[in-house]
Scaffold this motif. Structure first.
Motif, PDB file in Angstrom:
ATOM      1  N   ALA A 127       0.709  -1.179  -0.114  1.00 50.47           N
ATOM      2  CA  ALA A 127      -0.019  -0.199   0.052  1.00 50.47           C
ATOM      3  C   ALA A 127       0.808   1.275  -0.298  1.00 50.47           C
ATOM      4  CB  ALA A 127      -0.817  -0.072   1.309  1.00 50.47           C
ATOM      5  N   LYS A 128       0.991   1.944  -1.161  1.00 48.36           N
ATOM      6  CA  LYS A 128       1.942   2.969  -1.377  1.00 48.36           C
ATOM      7  C   LYS A 128       1.276   4.344  -0.945  1.00 48.36           C
ATOM      8  CE  LYS A 128       5.136   5.148  -4.301  1.00 48.36           C
ATOM      9  NZ  LYS A 128       5.995   4.937  -5.842  1.00 48.36           N
ATOM     10  N   TYR A 129       1.624   5.052  -0.310  1.00 48.75           N
ATOM     11  CA  TYR A 129       1.058   6.638   0.097  1.00 48.75           C
ATOM     12  C   TYR A 129       1.398   7.238  -1.203  1.00 48.75           C
ATOM     13  CZ  TYR A 129       0.334  10.859   2.053  1.00 48.75           C
ATOM     14  OH  TYR A 129      -0.159  12.265   2.204  1.00 48.75           O
ATOM     15  N   ILE A 130       0.379   7.973  -1.743  1.00 53.00           N
ATOM     16  CA  ILE A 130       0.392   8.549  -2.891  1.00 53.00           C
ATOM     17  C   ILE A 130       0.571  10.142  -2.399  1.00 53.00           C
ATOM     18  CG2 ILE A 130      -0.903   9.323  -5.020  1.00 53.00           C
ATOM     19  CD1 ILE A 130       0.146   6.419  -5.022  1.00 53.00           C
ATOM     20  N   GLY A 131      -0.101  10.621  -1.417  1.00 53.70           N
ATOM     21  CA  GLY A 131      -0.194  12.121  -1.228  1.00 53.70           C
ATOM     22  C   GLY A 131      -1.490  12.726  -0.750  1.00 53.70           C
ATOM     23  N   CYS A 132      -1.477  13.779  -0.438  1.00 57.34           N
ATOM     24  CA  CYS A 132      -2.609  14.440   0.040  1.00 57.34           C
ATOM     25  C   CYS A 132      -3.513  15.278  -0.839  1.00 57.34           C
ATOM     26  CB  CYS A 132      -2.073  15.671   1.251  1.00 57.34           C
ATOM     27  SG  CYS A 132      -3.621  16.438   2.027  1.00 57.34           S
ATOM     28  N   TYR A 133      -4.799  14.848  -1.046  1.00 54.27           N
ATOM     29  CA  TYR A 133      -5.703  15.630  -2.092  1.00 54.27           C
ATOM     30  C   TYR A 133      -6.571  16.183  -1.662  1.00 54.27           C
ATOM     31  CZ  TYR A 133      -2.784  12.597  -5.448  1.00 54.27           C
ATOM     32  OH  TYR A 133      -1.825  11.934  -6.242  1.00 54.27           O
ATOM     33  N   LEU A 134      -7.149  17.247  -2.602  1.00 56.90           N
ATOM     34  CA  LEU A 134      -8.398  18.175  -2.180  1.00 56.90           C
ATOM     35  C   LEU A 134      -9.732  16.949  -2.278  1.00 56.90           C
ATOM     36  CD1 LEU A 134      -9.583  21.022  -1.710  1.00 56.90           C
ATOM     37  CD2 LEU A 134      -9.652  21.028  -4.380  1.00 56.90           C
ATOM     38  N   GLY A 203      -1.010   8.791  16.467  1.00 59.57           N
ATOM     39  CA  GLY A 203       0.363   8.954  15.892  1.00 59.57           C
ATOM     40  C   GLY A 203       0.183   8.924  14.314  1.00 59.57           C
ATOM     41  N   SER A 204      -0.972   8.427  13.686  1.00 56.56           N
ATOM     42  CA  SER A 204      -0.898   8.372  12.113  1.00 56.56           C
ATOM     43  C   SER A 204      -2.095   9.242  11.564  1.00 56.56           C
ATOM     44  CB  SER A 204      -1.706   7.001  11.907  1.00 56.56           C
ATOM     45  OG  SER A 204      -0.622   5.814  12.392  1.00 56.56           O
ATOM     46  N   VAL A 205      -1.714   9.784  10.588  1.00 55.08           N
ATOM     47  CA  VAL A 205      -2.581  10.699   9.918  1.00 55.08           C
ATOM     48  C   VAL A 205      -3.447  10.253   9.144  1.00 55.08           C
ATOM     49  CG1 VAL A 205      -2.433  12.705   8.197  1.00 55.08           C
ATOM     50  CG2 VAL A 205      -0.598  12.160   9.841  1.00 55.08           C
ATOM     51  N   CYS A 206      -4.886  10.712   8.893  1.00 56.94           N
ATOM     52  CA  CYS A 206      -5.986  10.135   8.376  1.00 56.94           C
ATOM     53  C   CYS A 206      -6.455  11.316   7.779  1.00 56.94           C
ATOM     54  CB  CYS A 206      -7.064   9.563   9.181  1.00 56.94           C
ATOM     55  SG  CYS A 206      -6.489   7.662   9.630  1.00 56.94           S
ATOM     56  N   GLY A 207      -5.882  12.003   6.828  1.00 55.08           N
ATOM     57  CA  GLY A 207      -6.413  12.985   6.120  1.00 55.08           C
ATOM     58  C   GLY A 207      -6.549  14.423   6.865  1.00 55.08           C
ATOM     59  N   GLY A 208      -7.600  15.070   6.644  1.00 55.91           N
ATOM     60  CA  GLY A 208      -7.541  16.534   7.046  1.00 55.91           C
ATOM     61  C   GLY A 208      -9.284  17.051   6.684  1.00 55.91           C
ATOM     62  N   ALA A 209      -9.233  18.466   7.080  1.00 58.04           N
ATOM     63  CA  ALA A 209     -10.557  19.005   6.790  1.00 58.04           C
ATOM     64  C   ALA A 209     -10.982  18.844   5.096  1.00 58.04           C
ATOM     65  CB  ALA A 209     -10.833  20.208   7.182  1.00 58.04           C
ATOM     66  N   ASN A 210     -11.654  18.315   4.565  1.00 62.02           N
ATOM     67  CA  ASN A 210     -11.658  18.073   3.072  1.00 62.02           C
ATOM     68  C   ASN A 210     -10.482  18.012   2.290  1.00 62.02           C
ATOM     69  OD1 ASN A 210     -14.556  18.600   2.976  1.00 62.02           O
ATOM     70  ND2 ASN A 210     -14.300  21.149   3.450  1.00 62.02           N
ATOM     71  N   ARG A 211      -9.627  17.159   2.937  1.00 66.83           N
ATOM     72  CA  ARG A 211      -8.275  16.690   2.405  1.00 66.83           C
ATOM     73  C   ARG A 211      -8.398  15.200   2.524  1.00 66.83           C
ATOM     74  NH1 ARG A 211      -9.279  21.095   1.047  1.00 66.83           N
ATOM     75  NH2 ARG A 211      -7.813  22.842   1.015  1.00 66.83           N
ATOM     76  N   LEU A 212      -7.913  14.547   1.678  1.00 66.09           N
ATOM     77  CA  LEU A 212      -7.578  12.993   1.867  1.00 66.09           C
ATOM     78  C   LEU A 212      -6.098  12.557   1.623  1.00 66.09           C
ATOM     79  CD1 LEU A 212     -10.212  11.688  -0.872  1.00 66.09           C
ATOM     80  CD2 LEU A 212     -10.318  11.305   1.410  1.00 66.09           C
ATOM     81  N   SER A 213      -5.828  11.587   2.586  1.00 62.51           N
ATOM     82  CA  SER A 213      -4.650  10.983   2.577  1.00 62.51           C
ATOM     83  C   SER A 213      -4.866   9.858   1.790  1.00 62.51           C
ATOM     84  CB  SER A 213      -4.320  10.532   3.945  1.00 62.51           C
ATOM     85  OG  SER A 213      -3.951  11.533   4.585  1.00 62.51           O
TER      86      SER A 213
END
Length: 561
Positions: A127-134, A203-213
């Motif tokens: 599972a490769k992390y791609i980035g943060c998306y709108l 300690g793990s990031v699950c996106g943000g406000a209207n932002r997808l990890s």
């Protein structure tokens, strides 16, 4: 002995420096022993851990769905090597388990650091992390299925759910929302904008406000095409304006249902039909008037035993792509002037009805109670006070005069008591979508439950009919059979304009994650002759009360039993 202990205490009270010196030496000695065992000893084995030498289950052990192993940027090791091998699941491309088993050969801090580095290197294959998306509620970046868990969401859980359904991408948002898709339809943004911690994984990031990890899943070969197993909807007459009803058309050689479903799924459409056409249920093609399947009996060119329809009649399948036209939900923009109850006897489908109402109206439903498990699964109105006025209606099982008269209007949901009692018994002993154990049905719990709850089924309906100010009666069975019409009646009572396209969207998303998949079939009828006699009398009472108010009586399948 007491005198000696008293002298000991007095000595250290007079000499505090000596006491703290003694304490420091004790802690230092313990730390040295711990570090020494970490470098030269074997890793400690819990007493509860399975021991192969003693015949304990190792490879065949069943693990819960939510594990502590997480794939992605926040990976952390939490168990022995054998559990790591099992928790990866069958959907990952990976090397044999022997390499992972070698991770358990060392103990202590050095071992954990080494294991973390090795697994992070291997995670790129899975599972490769791609980035943060709108992301946008009106135009999702990932447009496949989605699910929420505001308490236990983890990176691994989201990835596992998306991979099970054959999706290529998994994205996490708001720390608790998971979205799946076959392609990313949004722009990349700064990593700093994905800054929310996963609800179930510190300690793990699950996106943000209207932002997808977003993660790219490397699917195993056997699960890469699972989304091709779409739901058969039936045979339908070709719509008059085909290009508007089903906007995407692709001519394909060697046509097959599987090929068409794959293509429509890739293009993010929930409907796939002959020739190959993709689209959404709309007023031009609502899927309400099903035709005889013999009219669609023409065989596919590539599959001898599979029907692909004719130029005039289409075979229609529903893909696993989520119809996003009805997925946006919010609180009421202004405080409601009236309180509307969604009243039902427990087990009559109240949670499912709330799911349908939220999709149909776009507004959250509330509750007379607070159920944390429902809140964590996406019913955000669950936490509001029932008088807040921010929700479109309020769930309640109450049946007293004072409680009923607190509401200005009500949707009264009635269900076959035989089914409702079994559903509530399952909920009581197995959770909202689980099942009671066989021992509960055979034990004293079931007879006692029927004795206490069966009278309540009747008095609940009779009280609402008697004390309710404005009551709309909806039978659960009618809602299942004709959801479009019955849900339209419910939405009208709630004072919201009925949007036909939204109701059509609800039909394709009607089950959601809040409806039990069906009562588990028992090997015997749990209702004794005495129980049936009693319940039959209650059914007649309710039927007479409904007819006495010029309403439709109970459905025919309520009795005889």
């Amino acid at each position: 002995m007491a005198k000696l202990w008293f002298r000991f205490q007095r000595y250290f009270r007079r000499k505090p420096v000596r006491f703290f010196t003694f304490l420091a030496l004790y802690l230092t000695a313990g730390s040295l022993v711990f570090l020494h065992s970490g470098f030269v000893g074997q890793p400690a084995v819990s007493q509860n851990q399975a021991n192969p030498a003693l015949g304990g289950p190792v490879e065949g052990a069943e693990l819960p769905f939510l594990g502590d192993l997480h794939l992605g940027r926040g990976f952390r090791d939490t168990g022995d090597a054998s559990s790591i091998a099992r928790r990866y699941g069958t959907w990952f491309k990976g090397k044999d388990g022997n390499e992972r088993a070698k991770l358990g050969d060392y103990g202590g801090a050095w071992s954990r650091a080494l294991k973390g580095r090795v697994v992070r290197e291997k995670e790129e294959e899975r599972a490769k992390y791609i980035g943060c998306y709108l992301d946008d509620t009106q135009s999702r970046a990932l447009r496949g299925v989605s699910f929420f868990d505001y308490k236990k969401m983890t990176i691994f859980r989201c990835q596992d759910n998306c991979a099970e359904r054959g999706y290529l991408y998994a994205g996490l948002e708001f720390g608790a929302e998971c979205y799946c898709g076959h392609k990313i339809q949004a722009t990349n943004v700064s990593e700093a904008e994905c800054d929310m911690e996963c609800k179930g994984e510190r300690g793990s990031v699950c996106g943000g406000a209207n932002r997808l990890s977003v993660y790219r899943l490397q699917l195993a070969q056997e699960s890469a095409r699972r989304y091709g197993s779409a739901v058969f909807r039936g045979c339908f007459r070709r719509p008059d304006n085909l290009s508007l009803a089903l906007p995407v058309t692709v001519a394909m050689p060697n046509m097959s249902v599987d090929k068409c479903v794959d293509l429509c799924t890739e293009k993010e459409y929930p409907l796939a039909s002959h020739a190959c056409h993709c689209g959404f249920p709309t007023t031009l093609f609502p899927l309400h008037e099903r035709e005889d399947e013999q009219l669609c009996a023409q065989k596919c060119s590539a599959e001898e035993f599979e029907s692909c329809g004719t130029p005039s009649y289409f075979i229609v399948y529903q893909t696993q792509v989520q119809d996003n036209r009805c997925m946006d939900r919010r609180f009421l923009p202004a405080k409601s002037k009236q309180l509307i109850a969604l009243a039902s006897f427990p087990g009559a489908g109240n949670t499912w009805a709330r799911h349908l109402i939220e999709l149909a109206t776009g507004f959250y439903t509330g509750s007379y109670y607070f159920d944390g498990s429902l809140y964590n699964k996406g019913f955000k109105g669950e936490r509001d006070h029932w008088r807040s006025g921010r929700t479109i209606c309020i769930k309640t099982h109450e049946s007293g005069q004072k409680e009923i008269e607190a509401f200005d209007a009500a949707i009264l949901l009635i269900r076959n008591p035989y089914k409702a009692l079994m559903a509530e018994f399952n909920r009581k002993y197995g959770g909202h979508i689980g099942f009671a154990a066989h021992a509960h049905w055979k034990g004293k719990e079931w007879p006692e439950f029927v004795r206490n709850y069966a009278p309540w089924w009747a008095t609940h309906t009779l009280d609402w009919l008697k004390f309710g100010k404005k009551v709309l009666v909806v039978h659960f069975e009618d809602l299942k059979q004709d959801l479009f019409v019955q849900l339209g009646r419910m939405v009208s009572l709630l004072g919201v304009a009925v949007r036909e396209d939204r109701l059509l969207c609800v039909e394709s998303q009607k089950d959601g994650n809040f409806k039990r998949s069906g009562l588990r079939k028992l090997e015997y009828d749990p209702y004794t002759a005495d129980m049936q006699k009693t319940i039959s009398a209650y059914i007649k009472m309710v039927d007479a009360a409904l007819r006495g108010r010029n309403l439709t009586g109970v459905p025919a399948d309520y009795y005889p039993r």
